[in-house]
Scaffold this motif. Structure first.
Motif, PDB file in Angstrom:
ATOM      1  N   CYS A  42      39.330  22.876  98.026  1.00  0.00           N
ATOM      2  CA  CYS A  42      39.867  24.072  98.654  1.00  0.00           C
ATOM      3  C   CYS A  42      38.754  24.748  99.431  1.00  0.00           C
ATOM      4  O   CYS A  42      37.576  24.580  99.128  1.00  0.00           O
ATOM      5  CB  CYS A  42      40.377  25.059  97.596  1.00  0.00           C
ATOM      6  N   LEU A  43      39.146  25.523 100.400  1.00  0.00           N
ATOM      7  CA  LEU A  43      38.174  26.311 101.141  1.00  0.00           C
ATOM      8  C   LEU A  43      37.895  27.634 100.438  1.00  0.00           C
ATOM      9  O   LEU A  43      37.086  28.417 100.903  1.00  0.00           O
ATOM     10  CB  LEU A  43      38.696  26.572 102.563  1.00  0.00           C
ATOM     11  N   TRP A  44      38.584  27.883  99.343  1.00  0.00           N
ATOM     12  CA  TRP A  44      38.412  29.113  98.577  1.00  0.00           C
ATOM     13  C   TRP A  44      38.461  28.770  97.089  1.00  0.00           C
ATOM     14  O   TRP A  44      38.913  27.705  96.709  1.00  0.00           O
ATOM     15  CB  TRP A  44      39.503  30.118  98.935  1.00  0.00           C
ATOM     16  N   LYS A  45      37.984  29.677  96.270  1.00  0.00           N
ATOM     17  CA  LYS A  45      37.955  29.441  94.823  1.00  0.00           C
ATOM     18  C   LYS A  45      38.517  30.634  94.074  1.00  0.00           C
ATOM     19  O   LYS A  45      38.278  31.780  94.451  1.00  0.00           O
ATOM     20  CB  LYS A  45      36.519  29.205  94.346  1.00  0.00           C
ATOM     21  N   LEU A  46      39.234  30.319  92.993  1.00  0.00           N
ATOM     22  CA  LEU A  46      39.664  31.365  92.069  1.00  0.00           C
ATOM     23  C   LEU A  46      38.459  31.843  91.289  1.00  0.00           C
ATOM     24  O   LEU A  46      37.592  31.048  90.931  1.00  0.00           O
ATOM     25  CB  LEU A  46      40.684  30.820  91.071  1.00  0.00           C
ATOM     26  N   GLY A  47      38.433  33.122  91.008  1.00  0.00           N
ATOM     27  CA  GLY A  47      37.362  33.696  90.207  1.00  0.00           C
ATOM     28  C   GLY A  47      37.891  34.149  88.856  1.00  0.00           C
ATOM     29  O   GLY A  47      38.808  33.555  88.298  1.00  0.00           O
ATOM     30  N   ARG A  48      37.358  35.239  88.398  1.00  0.00           N
ATOM     31  CA  ARG A  48      37.704  35.737  87.065  1.00  0.00           C
ATOM     32  C   ARG A  48      38.989  36.573  87.095  1.00  0.00           C
ATOM     33  O   ARG A  48      39.412  37.043  88.148  1.00  0.00           O
ATOM     34  CB  ARG A  48      36.559  36.555  86.490  1.00  0.00           C
ATOM     35  N   LEU A  49      39.550  36.751  85.913  1.00  0.00           N
ATOM     36  CA  LEU A  49      40.688  37.661  85.757  1.00  0.00           C
ATOM     37  C   LEU A  49      40.157  39.070  85.944  1.00  0.00           C
ATOM     38  O   LEU A  49      39.269  39.509  85.201  1.00  0.00           O
ATOM     39  CB  LEU A  49      41.315  37.506  84.365  1.00  0.00           C
ATOM     40  N   ASN A  50      40.662  39.783  86.937  1.00  0.00           N
ATOM     41  CA  ASN A  50      40.193  41.138  87.196  1.00  0.00           C
ATOM     42  C   ASN A  50      40.905  42.144  86.301  1.00  0.00           C
ATOM     43  O   ASN A  50      40.275  42.988  85.703  1.00  0.00           O
ATOM     44  CB  ASN A  50      40.377  41.492  88.677  1.00  0.00           C
TER      45      ASN A  50
END
Length: 174
Positions: free
Chosen positions: A39-47
Motif C-alpha cells: 500500500c502507499l499508506w499504512k494503518l497506525g494505532r487505535l486513536n
C-alpha cells in the motif's frame, strides 16, 4: 499386573509412532511479506473509540469521578454536529459524543439507541489522501468527498459501516 502395563505401554508407543504429526515448512525462497499487498499508506494505532451519550455531564462524571480518569473539557464541533469530550486511558482514548444541532448524526444515532453506545472507532493513517484513493479503488465507500478537520485538528474521513463489517471507521491523519 506388570504384563498388563507393558502391553498398554507398547500399544501406546505403537500408536504414537504411527500417528506422528506431519510438519510442514515454508519455502525459504519466499518472504512472508510477499503475501501482503503493498500500500502507499499504512494503518497506525487505535486513536480512540467513540461513544454516543444522551447525557454528556453524566458520562463525564462517570469517567472522572467514579472511574478516576483524566477527562477533557467539552469542545463543540459544529461542522460535525457534535460536542466532544476525551477520556484519557493511557494507551488510547474514549471520545464521548453528544448531539450539537438538529441535524447531528449523533442525534439520529441516539434516537435508535436511547441509552447511547459505541458509535465508531478511529485509526490513524500515515497518508489520508493515499488511503482515500486506494480505498475508493477497492470499492470502500467514504462518507465525504474530502477529509474534514476532526476533533484533534487533523484531517479525518469516515468509512461506510456496511463496507467495514458493521463498524463505522474513522481514519485520522497521524
Amino acid at each position: 499386573m506388570a504384563a498388563v502395563l507393558c502391553r498398554g505401554a507398547a500399544g501406546l508407543l505403537s500408536r504414537l509412532q504411527t500417528s506422528a504429526p506431519t510438519v510442514r515448512t515454508l519455502s525459504s525462497s519466499k518472504s512472508s511479506s510477499q503475501n501482503i499487498p503493498s500500500c502507499l499508506w499504512k494503518l497506525g494505532r487505535l486513536n480512540h473509540v467513540a461513544i454516543a451519550v444522551p447525557d454528556l455531564e453524566k458520562a463525564q462524571s462517570l469517567y472522572k469521578n467514579v472511574l478516576g480518569a483524566q477527562v477533557s473539557e467539552t469542545v463543540a464541533l459544529p461542522e460535525h454536529g457534535v460536542y466532544t469530550v476525551f477520556v484519557e486511558l493511557g494507551n488510547t482514548k474514549l471520545e464521548l459524543l453528544h448531539p450539537l444541532g438538529e441535524k447531528s448524526p449523533i442525534a439520529s444515532f441516539l434516537q435508535k439507541n436511547k441509552t447511547g453506545g459505541m458509535h465508531h472507532i478511529c485509526i490513524e493513517v500515515d497518508d489520508i489522501k493515499a488511503a482515500m484513493t486506494e480505498l475508493k479503488k477497492k470499492k470502500i465507500r467514504i462518507l465525504s468527498e474530502e477529509p474534514k478537520i476532526g476533533a484533534h485538528g487533523k484531517p479525518v474521513i469516515f468509512l461506510h459501516p456496511k463496507d467495514c463489517h458493521g463498524v463505522l471507521v474513522e481514519l485520522e491523519q497521524a
